[in-house]
Motif scaffolding. Structure first.
Motif, PDB file in Angstrom:
ATOM      1  N   LYS B 281      55.144  18.591 -28.646  1.00  0.00           N
ATOM      2  CA  LYS B 281      56.259  19.379 -29.191  1.00  0.00           C
ATOM      3  C   LYS B 281      57.597  18.864 -28.662  1.00  0.00           C
ATOM      4  O   LYS B 281      57.757  18.637 -27.462  1.00  0.00           O
ATOM      5  N   ASN B 287      62.706  16.135 -37.576  1.00  0.00           N
ATOM      6  CA  ASN B 287      63.638  16.158 -38.703  1.00  0.00           C
ATOM      7  C   ASN B 287      62.903  15.791 -39.980  1.00  0.00           C
ATOM      8  O   ASN B 287      62.405  14.676 -40.112  1.00  0.00           O
ATOM      9  N   ILE B 300      57.494  25.544 -38.048  1.00  0.00           N
ATOM     10  CA  ILE B 300      58.883  26.005 -37.902  1.00  0.00           C
ATOM     11  C   ILE B 300      58.938  27.169 -36.924  1.00  0.00           C
ATOM     12  O   ILE B 300      59.729  27.174 -35.982  1.00  0.00           O
ATOM     13  N   GLU B 301      58.062  28.150 -37.139  1.00  0.00           N
ATOM     14  CA  GLU B 301      58.080  29.350 -36.292  1.00  0.00           C
ATOM     15  C   GLU B 301      57.755  29.032 -34.837  1.00  0.00           C
ATOM     16  O   GLU B 301      58.187  29.734 -33.930  1.00  0.00           O
ATOM     17  N   SER B 302      56.996  27.971 -34.609  1.00  0.00           N
ATOM     18  CA  SER B 302      56.630  27.581 -33.243  1.00  0.00           C
ATOM     19  C   SER B 302      57.683  26.692 -32.595  1.00  0.00           C
ATOM     20  O   SER B 302      57.484  26.231 -31.470  1.00  0.00           O
ATOM     21  N   VAL B 305      60.312  22.302 -35.472  1.00  0.00           N
ATOM     22  CA  VAL B 305      61.142  21.692 -36.519  1.00  0.00           C
ATOM     23  C   VAL B 305      62.622  21.951 -36.257  1.00  0.00           C
ATOM     24  O   VAL B 305      63.045  23.091 -36.087  1.00  0.00           O
ATOM     25  N   SER B 307      65.143  20.402 -38.404  1.00  0.00           N
ATOM     26  CA  SER B 307      65.837  20.439 -39.695  1.00  0.00           C
ATOM     27  C   SER B 307      64.904  20.040 -40.821  1.00  0.00           C
ATOM     28  O   SER B 307      63.964  19.273 -40.614  1.00  0.00           O
ATOM     29  N   ASP B 326      69.252  27.858 -39.746  1.00  0.00           N
ATOM     30  CA  ASP B 326      69.395  26.782 -38.761  1.00  0.00           C
ATOM     31  C   ASP B 326      68.510  25.581 -39.086  1.00  0.00           C
ATOM     32  O   ASP B 326      68.727  24.485 -38.571  1.00  0.00           O
ATOM     33  N   ILE B 327      67.507  25.818 -39.895  1.00  0.00           N
ATOM     34  CA  ILE B 327      66.546  24.758 -40.210  1.00  0.00           C
ATOM     35  C   ILE B 327      66.847  24.116 -41.559  1.00  0.00           C
ATOM     36  O   ILE B 327      66.864  22.890 -41.682  1.00  0.00           O
TER      37      ILE B 327
END
Lengths: 552, 552
Positions: B281, B287, B300-302, B305, B307, B326-327
Motif C-alpha cells: 500500500k 494514480n 479507494i476506501e482502503s 488510490v 487519483s 479528492d479522488i
C-alpha cells in the motif's frame, strides 16, 4: 475489517479551495478583482509547495500574472513547483532566482534557452523533466495535478467566460486540469465586458474560472513562426527541392507538419513554383498541422492547401486567417480557434509526416536541440517526430514505410530530419555524442534530452543527399547510411566509399543528381515570394506583419 | 502569375452552413427546435455524401438523434460517411442497411460486434478503418473534418450551453471539430432550461452549438464497466496474485490503466487484501486512468488510490464519485468530469502500465479481439497498449524497462496481456494466425485489425506464469518465451522444454512457484468484496448498481 479506520475526509481539495477563496472574497465583485489587489489575491490563493501553472505556452503569455507571481515575498510563498508548457519570459526564471519556486516541469523555453541552461546546471532550478507538450498535459491528470492555474484571455466577462481569440493554444488543457480537481483558475484578460453578449465567442466556460483580472497591458505574444524569405539561402532551396522530389512526391505525402526553420519555409515557398512544375498540385501537401506560417500564404492562394489545423496563432495573420475560413479552423466570429492539445494529436495520429531541423545528430541518428550552452526544450517535436504505434488507419505515405510482405506489416509515420552538415560558424551537425548526455548528467535529468531518436527517424536529408533510413536492415547499415550523407564532417569522412556506393546502388541513399535536382537550378528565383512584402502582396494585403519584419 | 486564376470563394463552408440553417430557421426559437420537427431539421442540415458524426461514444449515445437519422428517406439522404467513436445502437447499423449511409470510420462496437462483422464482410458497410479513439479524434482535424455532429447532453439552455454531467466523454473533441470548421452541431438534451443559471455547470459553451432538441427519453448509457465479483474465478484470482507480485510490485507500477475484464477486476479486489498483506500500500497502483469501476471501491476506501481520471462514467457510480472529490475529477457541481481525449492522453503519456485481456494471440505475441464472428473494435486499447515514443519523463517502472547501460537508453510503457490459455469452450487463445488477417482480407481493410502488437507487449501473463517479453534479446527468444507460457495449447506443446528451462533460469519467464504464489491460496476468500452487495456496503451505500446487477 473495513470499519476499523478513522473516517476520512474525501473532499479536502474542494474544502481547501473554498477556504482560500474565502480569504479573498472581499476583493471580488462577481469573479472580478482589481488589478491593484493581485498580490493579495495570489497570497490568498497560493500556498508554499503548491503546483502552479503559469501560462507560459508556446506563444501566449499570462505575463501580468507571472510578473505578479515574481513580485511575491519568498518568505511568504516559496518552494512552488512550476509547470509550464513554455518558459518564455524573464519573470518565469526570476521566481526561481528569488526562491519563490524550486522545481520546474516544462516543454519549451525559446527565448530563455541560454539562461535556463545555466540555472539548471548550477542547481537553482530543479528540473523534473523536459517534456513534449501533450506529455505535460497528460501528467496534469495523473501525477502533476495543479493547484493553481494562471491563464490569459483576450476578453472575459464578469461570470468568468473567456474569449481567447486566435490564441486558445494550451488554455483548455491547463484550465480543465485545475477546474475539475479543486484547483483555482485565475485569468488575466486584456479587456473585461459585462456579460457573455460582449464576447465574440466563448472559448472557456465561466464555470471553469474562479477569478478574472484586467491586465495592465495586452498579453505578450511571441511571433515564433515568421520567416523572412530574404534569409532563405540557395542551399536551403536546393535541399527543399530534394525534399519535394525525393520525399513528398516519392511517398505521396498528403498530411504533414513542418518545423519552424528556414529550410521548411523554403519548401512552403517552392510548392507553387517548383512543385507546380513537377505536376504535384493536388497530390501532395494538402492537409496541414501547423501554426499559420506566413510563408504558406502562396501555397494557400495557389490552391495547394485544403486545410490547416493550428497549435496556436501567428502575429499578423489574424485577418488573413479570418478571410480563409475554408482552410483554417475558425469560430463563428471569424477568428482562429487554435488548440495545441488537439493539434498535437492531429500531428501524432493523423499526419503522414513530420519534417524539421535540429542542432546535433549522433552516429546512430539521435538528434537534439539541447546543447551545453542552450536548453531550448522540445515543444512538440518528440511527439510529432515519432511513430504513433496505436495508429490503425493507412494512408499511402504511411503504408509505403511497411517493409515487407508480412501480412501483419504496418506502416509508420515519416519522420524527416533536414539539416546542413555544418551549423553556423562551421560547427559540425554530426557529433560523436550529443551534448544532451552531458546536460543530463550536469542537471541531474533521468533521461537525456534527446529530441528525436534515431530509430524514430525515417529520412535524413542533408545538402549531400537523402538517406532512406527506414530501409536500413541493421543498426550497422543505418549508421553507414547516416555517415554517407554527413559530408565532410568527421563522421562523413569516416564513411567507407565502397559501402556508400553499395547503398546508393540499393536506393538506400540518393544524391541530388539521382533525383534530377541540380544546384544550378536552386536559386532564389524559384521562391514564390522573396520577401515579407511579397507575402503581403500574395495575401491581398490581409497579412499584417509585425513591425520588426517590415523592412520596406 | 499569381493573378491569373479566377477569384476563389474562401468561405464556402461557413456560407453553406448558413444556407442550411436558413432553410430551417423558421423551426428554431433561439436554438431550440421541437422534437416533432427533427426530421425536417435533419433534412435541412444534412446533405447526401456528408461526413456525419453520431455520438456514438463508448457509453453515452445520442440515440434520439440517431434514431431520427435512421428514419430519414434514403431517396433524399444517402451515401453518408458516418464517423463514430462507438457503434453501439441497432440504428447505427440500420442507416447502412437502409442505404442512408455508406462508409464508416469507427473505433468500438461493443454490443453490435456480431452484426457489424457480418455487414462488413458482405459489403453493406464500407469500413475506412477501425481506429483507436484518439486516432479518430485526430483525423477530425485533418482528413475527416465532419459536416454535422449529433451529440447528447443531460441539460441544455436556450443559448445552446450544454451540461453533460458525468458523461462528457468524447463530446468536447467531436463538437470542437465541427464548431470551428463550418460544421453544424445538433444536440439532444434530456432537459432544456431557460438560461445558464439553470445548468449545474457548462461543459460545452453555447456558441459551439447550433441546434438543441429535447429528447423523447434520457439518452442511453451502457454500463460497460460493472463486473460482478461473484463471477470471478479462482484461476483469475491466481493470475491476479501473480500480476501483483510479479509485475506491479516487481517494477513499482504507480500509474496505470486496467482493461474491463474480470481478471483485472480481480486485481482491483485483491489490493486491499493480498496487496495489503504484501505491504504494497502506497507503493503501487496510486494514480489511475480508468472509468469509475465499482470493483475499485474497496481499494479507494482502503486508501490505496490517490487519483482516478476517467474516460467516461459508469452507471450507478454517480453519488459515490461525487462524494469522493479528492479522488475523482469533478466539477463544482460535484459530478464527474470525464473527458476521453485527455484520459487517453493520460493513459498514453503519463501511465506506467496498461494491462488487459484479449481473445487471440499469435506466436509473435500480436493480439486481437477481432475474430471472424465478432468485430468489436479496439476502443482505447491500441493507444493505451503501446509505447508513447515521444515520452521524455521517467518513472521507476518506466525506467525499469530500459535494457542496458547505453547512456541514451530510454524506458518504455509496460504493456501487459493477461489471458488464460483457453477461452470459454476450450478454444485456444494462442493461434497460428490471428483471425484479424482473414477479416482484413474479407472486409477489404488496409491494415489487419491487430489490437496490440507483439513488439509493444512487454509482459504476457497466463495461468502458467509470466513471460517478461521486454527481456527478449531476439525475435526467436521472444517466440520461445510466449510458447513457454502457452500451456497445453498447440503452441504451448510446441515449446522446447530445454529452452523453457533456460528461460526460467535466466529470469525471463517465471512460474507461480518462483513468485511464491500458490493455487491453494487463490480462493474467493481473498477478494475484498465477493458480490455487488459487498461493493454497495464498502461504498457506505453510495454506489447504486443498475437493476440488472441487483440480485439480492
Amino acid at each position: 475489517m473495513r470499519q476499523t479506520q478513522a473516517p476520512r475526509q474525501w473532499n479536502t481539495r474542494a474544502a481547501e479551495k473554498q477556504r482560500r477563496l474565502e480569504t479573498i472574497a472581499h476583493l471580488l465583485t462577481e469573479k472580478i478583482v482589481d488589478r491593484e489587489a493581485i498580490s493579495e489575491v495570489l497570497y490568498g490563493c497560493i500556498a508554499s509547495g503548491d503546483r502552479v501553472i503559469a501560462e507560459g505556452n508556446n506563444q501566449k503569455q499570462a505575463d501580468f500574472l507571472s510578473r505578479a507571481l515574481a513580485d511575491l515575498d519568498p518568505e511568504r510563498v516559496h518552494d512552488l513547483h512550476m509547470i509550464q508548457p513554455s518558459v518564455g519570459r524573464p519573470e518565469h526564471l526570476a521566481v526561481f532566482e528569488k526562491g519563490i519556486a524550486k522545481k520546474l516541469d516544462f516543454a519549451f523555453s525559446g527565448t530563455q534557452s541560454h539562461r535556463i541552461g545555466t540555472l539548471m546546471m548550477d542547481g537553482t532550478i530543479e528540473v523534473g523533466a523536459i517534456h513534449t507538450y501533450i506529455e505535460l498535459y497528460a501528467r496534469l491528470f495523473v501525477d502533476l495535478i495543479p493547484k493553481v492555474v494562471l491563464t490569459a484571455a483576450f476578453k472575459a466577462d464578469r461570470a468568468g467566460n473567456l474569449y481567447t481569440g486566435p490564441s486558445t493554444e494550451d488554455t483548455p488543457a491547463l484550465v480543465e486540469a485545475a477546474a475539475f480537481s479543486g484547483g483555482i483558475v485565475i485569468a488575466q484578460a486584456n479587456e473585461i465586458v459585462d456579460d457573455v453578449s460582449g464576447l465574440d465567442r466563448v472559448d472557456i466556460p465561466g464555470s471553469w474560472v474562479d477569478i478574472v483580472v484586467e491586465a495592465d497591458q495586452p498579453f505578450y505574444i511571441e511571433p515564433l513562426f515568421t520567416r523572412d524569405p530574404r534569409h532563405i539561402t540557395d542551399v536551403q532551396i536546393f535541399m527543399a527541392m530534394m525534399a519535394i522530389k525525393g520525399i513528398y512526391a516519392e511517398h505521396g505525402v498528403q498530411s504533414l507538419n513542418h518545423g519552424i526553420g528556414f529550410n521548411t519555409a523554403a519548401i512552403e515557398l517552392l510548392l507553387p513554383t517548383y512543385g507546380e512544375k513537377l505536376g504535384l498540385k493536388g497530390k501532395i501537401a494538402k492537409n496541414w498541422v501547423l501554426n499559420p506560417h506566413p510563408t504558406l500564404i502562396p501555397a494557400i492562394e495557389s490552391g495547394w492547401v485544403e486545410s490547416v489545423h493550428c497549435f496556436g496563432t501567428e502575429l499578423g495573420m489574424e485577418n488573413y486567417v479570418a478571410a480563409r475560413g475554408d482552410i483554417f479552423f475558425t469560430g463563428h466570429d471569424g477568428s482562429l480557434r487554435s488548440n495545441r492539445a488537439f493539434c498535437q494529436l492531429a500531428g501524432q495520429y493523423a499526419a503522414d509526416m513530420f519534417i524539421g531541423a535540429t542542432l546535433q545528430i549522433d552516429p546512430d541518428g539521435n538528434s537534439s536541440t539541447v546543447t551545453t550552452s542552450r536548453v531550448s526544450g522540445f515543444g512538440g517535436a518528440p511527439n510529432l517526430g515519432s511513430d504513433a504505434r496505436g495508429r490503425r488507419h493507412a494512408t499511402p505515405a504511411w503504408a509505403d514505410m511497411a517493409d515487407d510482405n508480412d501480412p501483419l506489416a504496418r506502416g509508420r509515420k515519416l519522420v524527416v530530419q533536414m539539416v546542413e552538415t555544418f551549423q553556423a560558424g562551421l560547427v559540425p551537425t554530426f557529433v560523436d555524442e550529443l551534448d544532451a548526455v552531458t546536460v543530463a548528467r550536469k542537471a541531474n535529468l533521468a533521461v537525456p534530452p534527446v529530441m528525436v531518436y534515431g530509430d524514430d527517424t525515417t529520412h535524413l536529408l542533408t545538402e549531400e543527399g537523402i538517406a532512406y533510413l527506414y530501409k536500413a536492415e541493421s543498426i550497422e547499415e543505418r549508421r553507414a547510411m547516416i555517415a554517407a550523407v554527413a559530408g565532410v564532417t568527421p563522421l562523413g569522412r569516416s564513411a567507407d566509399p565502397g559501402e556508400t556506393k553499395r547503398l546508393r546502388e540499393a536506393g538506400k541513399v540518393v544524391w541530388p543528381a539521382d533525383l534530377g535536382v541540380s544546384r544550378a537550378e536552386a536559386t532564389r528565383s524559384q521562391l514564390a515570394a522573396s520577401s515579407i512584402a511579397d507575402l503581403v502582396d500574395w495575401s491581398g494585403g490581409l497579412y499584417n506583419p509585425p513591425p520588426r519584419f517590415r523592412s520596406w
